[in-house]
Design a protein around this motif. Structure first.
Motif, PDB file in Angstrom:
ATOM      1  N   VAL A  28       0.563  -0.665   0.249  1.00  0.00           N
ATOM      2  CA  VAL A  28       0.303   0.009  -0.074  1.00  0.00           C
ATOM      3  C   VAL A  28       1.015   1.779   0.314  1.00  0.00           C
ATOM      4  CG1 VAL A  28      -1.714   1.932   0.729  1.00  0.00           C
ATOM      5  CG2 VAL A  28      -1.990  -1.081   0.896  1.00  0.00           C
ATOM      6  N   GLY A  29       2.030   1.303   0.008  1.00  0.00           N
ATOM      7  CA  GLY A  29       2.814   2.285  -0.016  1.00  0.00           C
ATOM      8  C   GLY A  29       3.495   2.561  -0.546  1.00  0.00           C
ATOM      9  N   MET A  30       4.062   1.263  -1.420  1.00  0.00           N
ATOM     10  CA  MET A  30       4.443   1.767  -2.661  1.00  0.00           C
ATOM     11  C   MET A  30       3.199   2.045  -3.733  1.00  0.00           C
ATOM     12  SD  MET A  30       7.161   0.696  -2.965  1.00  0.00           S
ATOM     13  CE  MET A  30       7.964  -0.009  -4.517  1.00  0.00           C
ATOM     14  N   VAL A  31       2.234   1.655  -3.648  1.00  0.00           N
ATOM     15  CA  VAL A  31       1.007   2.536  -4.598  1.00  0.00           C
ATOM     16  C   VAL A  31       1.254   3.644  -3.770  1.00  0.00           C
ATOM     17  CG1 VAL A  31      -1.752   2.412  -4.998  1.00  0.00           C
ATOM     18  CG2 VAL A  31      -0.248  -0.185  -4.665  1.00  0.00           C
ATOM     19  N   CYS A  32       0.976   4.532  -2.468  1.00  0.00           N
ATOM     20  CA  CYS A  32       0.799   5.674  -2.752  1.00  0.00           C
ATOM     21  C   CYS A  32       1.802   6.376  -3.010  1.00  0.00           C
ATOM     22  CB  CYS A  32       0.705   5.488  -0.770  1.00  0.00           C
ATOM     23  SG  CYS A  32      -0.526   5.049   0.217  1.00  0.00           S
ATOM     24  N   TYR A  33       3.117   5.727  -3.132  1.00  0.00           N
ATOM     25  CA  TYR A  33       3.766   6.612  -3.611  1.00  0.00           C
ATOM     26  C   TYR A  33       4.207   6.920  -4.916  1.00  0.00           C
ATOM     27  CZ  TYR A  33       8.931   7.352  -5.434  1.00  0.00           C
ATOM     28  OH  TYR A  33       9.756   7.985  -6.572  1.00  0.00           O
ATOM     29  N   ILE A  34       3.637   5.973  -5.707  1.00  0.00           N
ATOM     30  CA  ILE A  34       3.147   5.767  -7.494  1.00  0.00           C
ATOM     31  C   ILE A  34       2.033   7.520  -7.285  1.00  0.00           C
ATOM     32  CG2 ILE A  34       2.287   4.327  -8.973  1.00  0.00           C
ATOM     33  CD1 ILE A  34       3.816   2.453  -8.306  1.00  0.00           C
ATOM     34  N   LEU A  35       1.744   6.926  -6.930  1.00  0.00           N
ATOM     35  CA  LEU A  35      -0.162   7.329  -7.053  1.00  0.00           C
ATOM     36  C   LEU A  35       0.220   9.397  -6.561  1.00  0.00           C
ATOM     37  CD1 LEU A  35      -3.210   6.202  -5.270  1.00  0.00           C
ATOM     38  CD2 LEU A  35      -2.633   6.698  -7.304  1.00  0.00           C
ATOM     39  N   MET A  36       1.910   9.454  -5.301  1.00  0.00           N
ATOM     40  CA  MET A  36       2.555  11.033  -5.603  1.00  0.00           C
ATOM     41  C   MET A  36       3.033  11.583  -6.303  1.00  0.00           C
ATOM     42  SD  MET A  36       1.349  11.488  -2.098  1.00  0.00           S
ATOM     43  CE  MET A  36       0.711  10.768  -0.762  1.00  0.00           C
ATOM     44  N   LYS A  37       3.844  10.739  -6.577  1.00  0.00           N
ATOM     45  CA  LYS A  37       4.501  11.168  -7.941  1.00  0.00           C
ATOM     46  C   LYS A  37       3.842  11.844  -9.349  1.00  0.00           C
ATOM     47  CE  LYS A  37       8.521  10.701  -8.266  1.00  0.00           C
ATOM     48  NZ  LYS A  37       9.556  12.298  -7.719  1.00  0.00           N
ATOM     49  N   TYR A  38       2.388  10.186  -9.551  1.00  0.00           N
ATOM     50  CA  TYR A  38       1.528  11.277 -10.775  1.00  0.00           C
ATOM     51  C   TYR A  38       0.864  12.064 -10.461  1.00  0.00           C
ATOM     52  CZ  TYR A  38      -2.173  10.440 -13.345  1.00  0.00           C
ATOM     53  OH  TYR A  38      -3.697  11.024 -14.578  1.00  0.00           O
ATOM     54  N   ALA A  39       0.662  12.490  -9.243  1.00  0.00           N
ATOM     55  CA  ALA A  39      -0.112  13.724  -8.410  1.00  0.00           C
ATOM     56  C   ALA A  39       0.656  14.316  -9.034  1.00  0.00           C
ATOM     57  CB  ALA A  39      -0.331  13.896  -6.838  1.00  0.00           C
ATOM     58  N   GLN A  40       2.086  14.509  -7.928  1.00  0.00           N
ATOM     59  CA  GLN A  40       3.015  15.773  -8.737  1.00  0.00           C
ATOM     60  C   GLN A  40       3.127  15.492  -9.665  1.00  0.00           C
ATOM     61  OE1 GLN A  40       6.936  15.233  -6.998  1.00  0.00           O
ATOM     62  NE2 GLN A  40       7.802  16.577  -6.624  1.00  0.00           N
ATOM     63  N   GLU A  41       3.579  14.883 -10.829  1.00  0.00           N
ATOM     64  CA  GLU A  41       3.588  14.846 -12.322  1.00  0.00           C
ATOM     65  C   GLU A  41       2.528  16.305 -12.916  1.00  0.00           C
ATOM     66  OE1 GLU A  41       4.136  11.578 -13.773  1.00  0.00           O
ATOM     67  OE2 GLU A  41       6.204  11.814 -12.699  1.00  0.00           O
ATOM     68  N   ALA A  42       0.944  15.583 -12.583  1.00  0.00           N
ATOM     69  CA  ALA A  42      -0.075  16.376 -13.296  1.00  0.00           C
ATOM     70  C   ALA A  42      -0.485  17.595 -12.361  1.00  0.00           C
ATOM     71  CB  ALA A  42      -1.264  15.244 -12.468  1.00  0.00           C
ATOM     72  N   SER A  43       0.130  17.717 -11.039  1.00  0.00           N
ATOM     73  CA  SER A  43       0.126  18.671 -10.967  1.00  0.00           C
ATOM     74  C   SER A  43       1.561  20.270 -11.645  1.00  0.00           C
ATOM     75  CB  SER A  43      -0.110  19.337  -9.408  1.00  0.00           C
ATOM     76  OG  SER A  43       1.807  18.849  -9.190  1.00  0.00           O
ATOM     77  N   HIS A  44       2.064  19.788 -12.044  1.00  0.00           N
ATOM     78  CA  HIS A  44       3.346  20.522 -12.602  1.00  0.00           C
ATOM     79  C   HIS A  44       2.738  21.092 -14.005  1.00  0.00           C
ATOM     80  CE1 HIS A  44       6.955  20.624  -9.962  1.00  0.00           C
ATOM     81  NE2 HIS A  44       6.856  19.724  -9.529  1.00  0.00           N
ATOM     82  N   GLU A  48      -0.201  23.045 -10.467  1.00  0.00           N
ATOM     83  CA  GLU A  48      -0.627  23.373  -9.317  1.00  0.00           C
ATOM     84  C   GLU A  48      -1.849  23.381  -8.321  1.00  0.00           C
ATOM     85  OE1 GLU A  48       1.939  22.886  -7.763  1.00  0.00           O
ATOM     86  OE2 GLU A  48       3.247  23.442  -9.359  1.00  0.00           O
ATOM     87  N   PRO A  49      -2.745  21.682  -8.838  1.00  0.00           N
ATOM     88  CA  PRO A  49      -4.110  22.150  -8.517  1.00  0.00           C
ATOM     89  C   PRO A  49      -3.871  21.285  -6.668  1.00  0.00           C
ATOM     90  CG  PRO A  49      -3.522  20.341  -9.849  1.00  0.00           C
ATOM     91  CD  PRO A  49      -3.036  21.508 -10.228  1.00  0.00           C
ATOM     92  N   PHE A  50      -2.671  20.511  -6.297  1.00  0.00           N
ATOM     93  CA  PHE A  50      -2.400  19.600  -5.127  1.00  0.00           C
ATOM     94  C   PHE A  50      -1.086  20.322  -4.652  1.00  0.00           C
ATOM     95  CE2 PHE A  50      -3.971  16.498  -8.616  1.00  0.00           C
ATOM     96  CZ  PHE A  50      -5.121  16.226  -7.814  1.00  0.00           C
ATOM     97  N   GLU A  51      -1.127  21.849  -4.924  1.00  0.00           N
ATOM     98  CA  GLU A  51       0.079  22.199  -3.874  1.00  0.00           C
ATOM     99  C   GLU A  51       0.132  21.980  -3.077  1.00  0.00           C
ATOM    100  OE1 GLU A  51       1.980  26.530  -3.450  1.00  0.00           O
ATOM    101  OE2 GLU A  51       0.448  25.838  -5.315  1.00  0.00           O
ATOM    102  N   ASP A  52      -1.152  22.213  -1.972  1.00  0.00           N
ATOM    103  CA  ASP A  52      -1.068  21.937  -0.184  1.00  0.00           C
ATOM    104  C   ASP A  52      -0.823  20.820  -0.121  1.00  0.00           C
ATOM    105  OD1 ASP A  52      -2.086  24.741  -0.035  1.00  0.00           O
ATOM    106  OD2 ASP A  52      -4.195  24.459   0.016  1.00  0.00           O
ATOM    107  N   PHE A  53      -1.414  19.193  -0.875  1.00  0.00           N
ATOM    108  CA  PHE A  53      -1.279  17.773  -0.713  1.00  0.00           C
ATOM    109  C   PHE A  53       0.582  17.860  -0.229  1.00  0.00           C
ATOM    110  CE2 PHE A  53      -1.412  13.948  -1.794  1.00  0.00           C
ATOM    111  CZ  PHE A  53      -1.547  13.194  -1.088  1.00  0.00           C
ATOM    112  N   LEU A  54       1.203  18.561  -1.907  1.00  0.00           N
ATOM    113  CA  LEU A  54       2.707  18.130  -2.447  1.00  0.00           C
ATOM    114  C   LEU A  54       2.759  18.210  -1.217  1.00  0.00           C
ATOM    115  CD1 LEU A  54       2.420  18.237  -5.771  1.00  0.00           C
ATOM    116  CD2 LEU A  54       2.203  16.487  -4.484  1.00  0.00           C
TER     117      LEU A  54
END
Length: 151
Positions: A28-44, A48-54
């Motif tokens: 689950v941690g690995m899946v969360c990491y992949i989702l975080m990386k995807y959210a970071q790439e999508a925010s750039h 920046e829709p996920f700026e506070d989250f990131l």
């Protein structure tokens, strides 16, 4: 809280295909990491829709190691020890002490003797004896949560 929910969901899986909870948490941690990386790439790319989250994720990545040792490890040890059978502990205690005390010392010595000639630093120099035994003691340390959970 998330780990407790994962443990409950894992207990609903049939025992013949159930993974240990530590493996489930790791996956689950690995899946969360992949989702975080995807959210970071999508925010750039999306403005920046996920700026506070990131930013929260970034500030959490600077967690003090002492907080892990003093806050997270004691509940893990307690949870593992509370599920242990006293009768099983009495049966395995002598062999556990033999493995825990002289077994770890022997493991440190043998690993240090192998590290000195076989491992070198980036410049190609072999480790000094103190550095070899320091690395050996780090590699030979037992995981207390895993040991208690195995009992």
């Amino acid at each position: 809280l998330v780990c407790a929910a994962l443990d409950h969901l894992n207990s609903l899986v049939p025992t013949c295909v159930r993974l240990p909870i530590s493996c489930v948490i790791f996956l689950v941690g690995m899946v969360c990491y992949i989702l975080m990386k995807y959210a970071q790439e999508a925010s750039h790319s999306d403005g920046e829709p996920f700026e506070d989250f990131l930013n929260g994720r970034l500030s959490f990545s600077y967690l003090d190691p002492h907080a892990i040792f003093f806050v997270i490890l004691p509940p893990l040890l307690y949870e593992s020890a509370s599920g242990m059978s006293w009768h099983v502990l009495k049966q395995v205690l002598p062999s556990s002490l033999i493995l825990a005390l002289p077994g770890v010392v022997l493991n440190v010595c043998l690993t240090g003797l192998l590290i000195k000639p076989l491992v070198s630093d980036t410049a190609g120099h072999s480790f000094s004896w103190p550095a070899a035994f320091l690395l050996s003691s780090i590699l030979s340390a037992t995981d207390p949560v895993a040991v208690v959970a195995a009992l």
